[in-house]
Design a protein around this motif. Structure first.
Motif, PDB file in Angstrom:
ATOM      1  N   MET A   1       0.846  -1.190   0.000  1.00  0.00           N
ATOM      2  CA  MET A   1       0.000   0.000   0.000  1.00  0.00           C
ATOM      3  C   MET A   1       0.885   1.245   0.000  1.00  0.00           C
ATOM      4  N   THR A   2       0.595   2.175  -0.896  1.00  0.00           N
ATOM      5  CA  THR A   2       1.440   3.360  -1.031  1.00  0.00           C
ATOM      6  C   THR A   2       1.244   4.324   0.139  1.00  0.00           C
ATOM      7  N   THR A   3       2.223   5.186   0.335  1.00  0.00           N
ATOM      8  CA  THR A   3       2.109   6.215   1.374  1.00  0.00           C
ATOM      9  C   THR A   3       0.915   7.120   1.104  1.00  0.00           C
ATOM     10  N   ALA A   4       0.683   7.438  -0.187  1.00  0.00           N
ATOM     11  CA  ALA A   4      -0.445   8.315  -0.544  1.00  0.00           C
ATOM     12  C   ALA A   4      -1.777   7.700  -0.103  1.00  0.00           C
ATOM     13  N   ILE A   5      -1.924   6.390  -0.274  1.00  0.00           N
ATOM     14  CA  ILE A   5      -3.156   5.725   0.153  1.00  0.00           C
ATOM     15  C   ILE A   5      -3.252   5.730   1.679  1.00  0.00           C
ATOM     16  N   LYS A   6      -2.174   5.386   2.351  1.00  0.00           N
ATOM     17  CA  LYS A   6      -2.183   5.356   3.820  1.00  0.00           C
ATOM     18  C   LYS A   6      -2.538   6.712   4.409  1.00  0.00           C
ATOM     19  N   GLU A   7      -2.103   7.772   3.734  1.00  0.00           N
ATOM     20  CA  GLU A   7      -2.317   9.131   4.255  1.00  0.00           C
ATOM     21  C   GLU A   7      -3.542   9.805   3.639  1.00  0.00           C
ATOM     22  N   SER A   8      -4.320   9.056   2.872  1.00  0.00           N
ATOM     23  CA  SER A   8      -5.515   9.625   2.240  1.00  0.00           C
ATOM     24  C   SER A   8      -6.553   9.980   3.312  1.00  0.00           C
ATOM     25  N   LEU A   9      -7.440  10.894   2.951  1.00  0.00           N
ATOM     26  CA  LEU A   9      -8.503  11.306   3.875  1.00  0.00           C
ATOM     27  C   LEU A   9      -9.304  10.106   4.374  1.00  0.00           C
ATOM     28  N   PHE A  10      -9.666   9.229   3.455  1.00  0.00           N
ATOM     29  CA  PHE A  10     -10.500   8.085   3.824  1.00  0.00           C
ATOM     30  C   PHE A  10      -9.792   7.192   4.836  1.00  0.00           C
ATOM     31  N   MET A  11      -8.536   6.846   4.579  1.00  0.00           N
ATOM     32  CA  MET A  11      -7.821   5.932   5.467  1.00  0.00           C
ATOM     33  C   MET A  11      -7.578   6.572   6.828  1.00  0.00           C
ATOM     34  N   ARG A  12      -7.257   7.863   6.834  1.00  0.00           N
ATOM     35  CA  ARG A  12      -7.040   8.545   8.118  1.00  0.00           C
ATOM     36  C   ARG A  12      -8.330   8.567   8.938  1.00  0.00           C
ATOM     37  N   VAL A 129      -7.360  -5.244 -11.762  1.00  0.00           N
ATOM     38  CA  VAL A 129      -7.574  -4.306 -12.880  1.00  0.00           C
ATOM     39  C   VAL A 129      -7.949  -2.924 -12.341  1.00  0.00           C
ATOM     40  N   ILE A 130      -8.837  -2.903 -11.345  1.00  0.00           N
ATOM     41  CA  ILE A 130      -9.269  -1.614 -10.767  1.00  0.00           C
ATOM     42  C   ILE A 130      -8.085  -0.878 -10.154  1.00  0.00           C
ATOM     43  N   GLN A 131      -7.250  -1.602  -9.426  1.00  0.00           N
ATOM     44  CA  GLN A 131      -6.105  -0.933  -8.786  1.00  0.00           C
ATOM     45  C   GLN A 131      -5.126  -0.382  -9.823  1.00  0.00           C
ATOM     46  N   GLN A 132      -5.016  -1.065 -10.954  1.00  0.00           N
ATOM     47  CA  GLN A 132      -4.192  -0.506 -12.049  1.00  0.00           C
ATOM     48  C   GLN A 132      -4.799   0.801 -12.541  1.00  0.00           C
ATOM     49  N   ARG A 133      -6.129   0.830 -12.664  1.00  0.00           N
ATOM     50  CA  ARG A 133      -6.817   2.035 -13.151  1.00  0.00           C
ATOM     51  C   ARG A 133      -6.723   3.173 -12.120  1.00  0.00           C
ATOM     52  N   LEU A 134      -6.882   2.832 -10.848  1.00  0.00           N
ATOM     53  CA  LEU A 134      -6.831   3.862  -9.801  1.00  0.00           C
ATOM     54  C   LEU A 134      -5.429   4.453  -9.653  1.00  0.00           C
ATOM     55  N   ASP A 135      -4.431   3.617  -9.909  1.00  0.00           N
ATOM     56  CA  ASP A 135      -3.037   4.072  -9.909  1.00  0.00           C
ATOM     57  C   ASP A 135      -2.666   4.790  -8.609  1.00  0.00           C
ATOM     58  N   GLY A 136      -3.166   4.264  -7.488  1.00  0.00           N
ATOM     59  CA  GLY A 136      -2.769   4.802  -6.192  1.00  0.00           C
ATOM     60  C   GLY A 136      -3.384   6.138  -5.822  1.00  0.00           C
ATOM     61  N   LYS A 137      -4.398   6.574  -6.591  1.00  0.00           N
ATOM     62  CA  LYS A 137      -4.981   7.907  -6.320  1.00  0.00           C
ATOM     63  C   LYS A 137      -5.871   7.905  -5.088  1.00  0.00           C
ATOM     64  N   ILE A 138      -6.748   6.925  -4.975  1.00  0.00           N
ATOM     65  CA  ILE A 138      -7.650   6.826  -3.826  1.00  0.00           C
ATOM     66  C   ILE A 138      -7.768   5.361  -3.417  1.00  0.00           C
ATOM     67  N   PRO A 139      -8.211   5.093  -2.183  1.00  0.00           N
ATOM     68  CA  PRO A 139      -8.353   3.701  -1.732  1.00  0.00           C
ATOM     69  C   PRO A 139      -9.492   2.979  -2.439  1.00  0.00           C
ATOM     70  N   LEU A 140      -9.363   1.656  -2.487  1.00  0.00           N
ATOM     71  CA  LEU A 140     -10.407   0.774  -3.025  1.00  0.00           C
ATOM     72  C   LEU A 140     -10.987  -0.052  -1.885  1.00  0.00           C
ATOM     73  N   ILE A 141     -12.306  -0.013  -1.755  1.00  0.00           N
ATOM     74  CA  ILE A 141     -13.017  -0.769  -0.726  1.00  0.00           C
ATOM     75  C   ILE A 141     -13.559  -2.062  -1.342  1.00  0.00           C
ATOM     76  N   GLY A 142     -13.238  -3.182  -0.730  1.00  0.00           N
ATOM     77  CA  GLY A 142     -13.873  -4.448  -1.088  1.00  0.00           C
ATOM     78  C   GLY A 142     -15.015  -4.717  -0.120  1.00  0.00           C
ATOM     79  N   PHE A 143     -15.771  -5.782  -0.352  1.00  0.00           N
ATOM     80  CA  PHE A 143     -16.899  -6.038   0.547  1.00  0.00           C
ATOM     81  C   PHE A 143     -17.416  -7.457   0.401  1.00  0.00           C
TER      82      PHE A 143
END
Length: 347
Positions: A1-12, A129-143
């Motif tokens: 998991m990238t630093t950008a994802i860890k420090e994203s608004l959602f993850m925080r 595939v989704i994570q390739q498209r997101l390219d670390g911009k925002i987190p992806l939620i599974g369910f």
């Protein structure tokens, strides 16, 4: 998991850390209120969309590209686990999900499979595939669907207004109900851990129909299985969100399962719920989705009132109390997201 994802608004927010504004995503945000969704849906069946990784990725990305939300959620369905176990699942426009082989007897339960990850590989492929498209911009939620909710569909053979068959089954055949719930829970644990391995950044457990249950039945037939699932997830760095319609009632018990976030329906005062929970459990919610039908001035007033109520509370993710309805105007949803993204808590 990238630093950008860890420090994203959602993850925080999910880990109850300070944020300058609440992050926003909405349940069913990649759904039928978007014309772009229908451009895809008119070419494929719902299950084809779920089972084709590139198409699932296309739909997942719609709210990312068109709304600019702070977290994406995997396009799939809570009933894919039940289908993999042996349920004959179909979706009909205007009717919803149907199982042509409902589960009612010991034999029906015995015939359900639990070694089914190979049948769900398409979900893992879609996540990649989704994570390739997101390219670390925002987190992806599974369910996944929680065991009681999945059980209700299997027993009823589809959606239900009163859950009569389900409640009869719990009351008259509790031992069979526990067998069935145990099988669903086993599949759910391996399925969610597969999603983690495939690369999701967070997970939500949907117990959509828990509100059908009394307090004691919720504890016996829902909560205890959710506790088991959450305790067996490889959750290091992965926030777990627990949602049910009825969380305004069941939140104190839901907290005992130790999720990172409890997603709250619109019947409760969100601040009261937050203050009743152990420290370190965030809240998600809880705007009544019907507000999004209203005039924009009303939407603004209601959202800002919620934010004012939650001022000073760490661990708050904006969402709806349930999913977006299909005929909510897209422009209203877009307006709400933009309003939230412009908002800042003043220091």
């Amino acid at each position: 998991m990238t630093t950008a994802i860890k420090e994203s608004l959602f993850m925080r927010a999910a880990f109850s850390q300070p944020t300058e504004r609440p992050p926003v995503w909405m349940m069913r945000q990649a759904g039928r209120f978007m014309k772009e969704y229908w451009e895809i849906k008119n070419k494929y069946s719902f299950l084809e969309m779920c089972k084709t990784p590139e198409i699932a990725a296309d739909v997942t990305m719609l709210p990312v590209d068109l709304l600019g939300i702070d977290a994406a959620i995997l396009f799939s369905d809570i009933l894919v686990t039940a289908e993999a176990m042996g349920g004959d699942l179909s979706f009909t426009q205007g009717v919803g999900p149907k199982f042509s082989n409902p589960v009612r007897t010991q034999q029906d339960i015995d015939e359900l499979q639990t070694d089914v990850l190979d049948k769900l590989q398409y979900v893992s492929d879609a996540i990649k595939v989704i994570q390739q498209r997101l390219d670390g911009k925002i987190p992806l939620i599974g369910f996944a669907g929680a065991p009681f909710t999945v059980l209700s569909y299997l027993i009823e053979g589809g959606s239900s207004k009163d859950f009569k068959l389900t409640k009869l089954f719990l009351n008259n055949h509790p031992a069979l109900a526990h067998q069935l719930l145990g099988k669903i829970a086993q599949v759910t644990i391996t399925y969610l851990n597969m999603q983690i391995d495939a690369g999701v950044n967070a997970l939500q457990l949907f117990d959509s129909w828990a509100l059908a249950l009394s307090w004691s039945d919720y504890q016996e037939f829902s909560h205890n299985y959710n506790v088991d699932i959450i305790s067996k997830l490889n959750r290091t760095g992965i926030p777990i969100i627990s949602f049910c319609k009825g969380s305004s009632v069941f939140a104190p018990m839901m907290a005992e399962a130790k999720p990172d976030v409890i997603s709250v329906d619109w019947n409760a005062d969100l601040k009261n719920i937050k203050e009743s929970l152990p420290s370190g459990i965030a809240v998600q919610g809880n705007l009544d989705p019907f507000v999004l039908y209203a005039e924009k001035a009303v939407i603004k007033k209601k959202i800002l009132a919620l934010f004012e109520r939650m001022r000073g509370e760490e661990g708050f993710i904006f969402n709806l109390g349930h999913g977006i309805m299909p005929d909510i105007p897209f422009d209203n949803v877009k307006y709400a997201v933009e309003l939230i993204k412009e908002f800042r808590y003043k220091i």
